[in-house]
Design a protein around this motif. Structure first.
Motif, short mmCIF file in Angstrom:
data_model
loop_
_atom_site.label_atom_id
_atom_site.label_comp_id
_atom_site.label_asym_id
_atom_site.label_seq_id
_atom_site.Cartn_x
_atom_site.Cartn_y
_atom_site.Cartn_z
N SER A 1 -7.55 -59.03 114.36
CA SER A 1 -8.93 -59.25 113.90
C SER A 1 -9.38 -58.15 112.95
O SER A 1 -10.39 -58.28 112.28
CB SER A 1 -9.88 -59.31 115.10
OG SER A 1 -10.10 -58.02 115.62
N ASP B 1 -6.66 -57.57 107.01
CA ASP B 1 -6.86 -58.62 106.02
C ASP B 1 -5.54 -59.39 105.86
O ASP B 1 -4.55 -59.04 106.49
CB ASP B 1 -7.37 -58.05 104.69
CG ASP B 1 -6.40 -57.09 104.04
OD1 ASP B 1 -5.22 -57.09 104.44
OD2 ASP B 1 -6.82 -56.33 103.15
N ASN C 1 -14.40 -58.05 108.69
CA ASN C 1 -14.02 -59.34 109.27
C ASN C 1 -15.06 -59.79 110.30
O ASN C 1 -15.35 -60.98 110.43
CB ASN C 1 -12.66 -59.23 109.96
CG ASN C 1 -11.52 -59.18 108.96
OD1 ASN C 1 -11.73 -59.47 107.78
ND2 ASN C 1 -10.35 -58.80 109.42
N ASP D 1 -7.41 -67.55 107.27
CA ASP D 1 -7.98 -66.20 107.28
C ASP D 1 -7.96 -65.70 108.72
O ASP D 1 -8.97 -65.76 109.42
CB ASP D 1 -9.41 -66.22 106.75
CG ASP D 1 -9.44 -66.21 105.24
OD1 ASP D 1 -8.40 -65.85 104.65
OD2 ASP D 1 -10.48 -66.56 104.67
N GLY E 1 -7.80 -62.79 110.17
CA GLY E 1 -8.64 -61.67 110.59
C GLY E 1 -10.02 -62.12 111.04
O GLY E 1 -10.39 -61.94 112.21
N PRO E 2 -10.80 -62.77 110.15
CA PRO E 2 -12.12 -63.24 110.57
C PRO E 2 -12.05 -64.25 111.71
O PRO E 2 -12.92 -64.26 112.58
CB PRO E 2 -12.67 -63.90 109.30
CG PRO E 2 -11.92 -63.28 108.18
CD PRO E 2 -10.56 -62.95 108.72
#
Lengths: 293, 316
Positions: free
Chosen positions: A52, A55, A74, A255, A257-258
């Motif tokens: 988390s 990137d 994030n 994505d 991480g987010p």
């Protein structure tokens, strides 16, 4: 017990020295095994935590190890998308808790402290619902809500939690209030207190622990309820966390991480409750079972 | 372990509020119960009863419904997907019960630790996954099984076994297994809590006596621990039956019942029939069947539980 007694005769002769030594040791073997079990149990969650903060480039370069710099943004990205779901869940949980506590505390008080015709019948009518699983009324309840034109509203989210929560709530409250010494009520009555006063000044303040338990069970229920909000809600602002995360996952795409930051943010309320109210949390886990009272 | 039989222990008498009886029927008691009963009748009893009633209809909500008698039930008997979903449920149940071995071993190891503090730390760490919402666990595990970026396939490639990598949830021969292994090693859950609190409540003297008598670990487990836990295990067994019947959201998130119905479960089948097939009467039939099975088993649990008041997770 009898088996233990029998074994005495055969084995009393030679106390095994190896075991003696291990008992005196530091129990490293046991600790190591338990640590492995802890590591395996927590691995998915720790992986989620470490990812988390990456990137996509870091994710591609260093899949396993956590890397610097930590991308805290994030969490900001995730929060922007998760926030409506959190708000909806908190609203649903808060309103449900207030309604459940009001209804079940009143009913529990009356059932615990007064004798009146039909008391046993009322209690049985409530307790028997402990055995009705919520999933089995999903279809008819859904049609009913659609007929009432309640789909995509807060009431449709709140009503099943209240209807389900008051059953266990009433049983817990009744049991708890029965445990309050009768002398307290007698003394108040001698001083001229009527039933409303007995309820507000004695039963309500003394019932705080059980109110807390009911609150935790409800929050846990709202955060884990899945099919009902999935089927009754199509408007994004009204989605609760459990269903919202599913849509959030679709939007986040690759994505990672987010995406994982969002999962963690959504878990945060339950994690905090678990950390600070562990005892009630575990009681709540058990209290939700059928037949536990 | 059972209370010593001495003078008959009467439970503390629940005192009748005599004053109320003298004053007559407390009318406000009924007033206080009315809101609760309205909620229960409207949102618990009515849906349950109407669901059963509608299972005999070709139910078109908002339009004309026709009474079809047992037609829906006949359809159910021929519904291969429905029975397949029960077979899957059977696998899920058996696997779930066999998997109790791990929490059981963990609980045994934990009570062997002498330090109270260490026990507490390990106990807490082992149950942390319980604090995560079920949906998060499901989503994280779907990621573990991801064909390209998933942890399992990456780990296999990392140790040079890339050839073993699979599309775990997309392949009918692995999908059910993948679903079963979600949450491995299965410690964070009610079985562990119950095993641990039961073993902890066993008086130390019993274990010490066994140790003095030279009873080994394994022997002690079969001769002492298991008999002491028999009731709890039985209770857990029934709870697992009921819990399994409600099994659904994990399958929905991880595999969506697929591929090719390989991981279909009754709850998902019921929802598909209602919301994709728009066949509400038949969905009500499936729902009623599920309900009756659960009710039957819940009743059994109630009796199993009644005879065992000492199961107490709060003692942790």
């Amino acid at each position: 017990m009898s088996t233990v007694v029998e074994t005495r005769a055969e084995t009393v002769t030679a106390p095994p020295p190896a075991r003696r030594r291990r008992r005196r040791g530091r129990q490293w073997g046991i600790k190591a095994t338990l640590s492995v079990l802890v590591a395996v149990s927590l691995f998915p969650y720790l992986f989620m935590l470490s990812t988390s903060l990456k990137d996509n480039l870091q994710f591609a370069d260093s899949y396993w190890a956590p890397v610097l710099p930590l991308h805290w943004e994030n969490y900001a990205t995730a929060w922007r998308q998760i926030q409506p779901y959190m708000v909806a869940s908190i609203v649903v949980a808060a309103v449900s808790i207030v309604a459940i506590v009001l209804l079940s505390l009143l009913a529990g008080f009356v059932l615990a402290r007064y004798r009146f015709p039909g008391r046993g019948f009322f209690f049985t009518a409530i307790a028997v619902l402990m055995m009705v699983p919520s999933i089995s009324s999903l279809i008819p309840l859904f049609v009913m809500m659609r007929d009432f034109d309640l789909l995509n509203t807060y009431p449709v989210l709140i009503i099943p939690h209240v209807a389900g929560g008051v059953v266990l709530g009433t049983i817990l409250m009744k049991t708890f209030i029965e445990g309050i010494p009768q002398e307290l009520f007698d003394a108040a009555r001698v001083d001229g207190a009527g039933a409303p006063r007995l309820f507000l000044s004695i039963a309500l303040p003394l019932s705080m622990p059980v109110i807390g338990t009911v609150g935790l069970i409800t929050i846990n229920g709202v955060w884990n309820d899945f099919f009902w909000p999935l089927l009754t809600i199509t408007e994004n602002e009204l989605r609760t966390v459990s269903v919202g995360l599913l849509f959030f996952q679709g939007q986040a795409g690759t994505d990672y991480g987010p995406m994982f930051a969002g999962y963690l943010l959504a878990s945060l309320p339950l994690l905090l409750l678990f950390t600070f109210l562990s005892k009630y949390f575990l009681a709540g886990v058990q209290g939700g079972l059928p037949g536990s009272h | 372990m059972t209370g010593t039989a001495g003078a008959p222990l009467t439970p503390p008498p629940v005192r009748e509020p005599r004053t109320e009886q003298r004053r007559g029927v407390p009318w406000f008691a009924y007033v206080a119960l009315v809101p609760l009963l309205v909620v229960l009748v409207l949102f618990q009893y009515y849906p349950a009863v109407s669901g059963i009633a509608r299972s005999f209809w070709d139910w078109n909500p908002g339009q004309v419904s026709t009474f079809v008698g047992l037609d829906n039930y006949a359809t159910m008997l021929d519904d291969a997907i429905w029975w397949r979903s029960f077979r899957n449920l059977g696998y899920i149940f058996v696997f779930g019960v066999v998997a109790w071995v791990i929490p059981l071993v963990a609980a045994e190891l934990l009570i062997t630790l002498r330090g109270e503090r260490e026990q507490f730390v390990f106990r807490t760490l082992l149950i942390v996954p319980m604090a995560f919402p079920g949906v998060v666990t499901a989503l994280v595990w779907s990621f573990m099984y991801h064909p390209n970026n998933g942890v399992i396939n990456r780990a296999l490639s990392a140790v040079g076994l890339g050839g073993w990598a699979q599309n775990w949830v997309g392949d009918p021969s692995f999908a059910l297994w993948s679903l079963l292994f979600v949450g491995f090693p299965f410690i964070a859950g009610l079985p562990f809590l119950i095993f641990y609190s039961t073993l902890r409540n066993v008086p130390r003297e019993i274990f010490e006596a066994a140790a003095l008598d030279g009873v080994g670990r394994i022997r002690r487990f079969w001769a002492v621990d298991l008999p002491l836990m028999a009731r709890q295990v039985r209770l857990l067994f029934f709870l697992a039956v009921i819990g399994t019947l409600q099994y659904g959201f994990m399958a929905y998130i991880v595999t969506a019942g697929g591929p090719d119905d390989a991981t279909m479960v009754p709850v998902l089948r019921m929802i598909n029939v209602a919301f994709q097939g728009q066949d509400w009467g038949y969905a009500a039939t499936l729902s009623t069947t599920l309900f009756l099975v659960t009710l039957l088993l819940s009743a059994v649990v109630m009796f199993a539980r009644r005879s065992e008041p000492s199961t107490n997770v709060k003692g942790l």
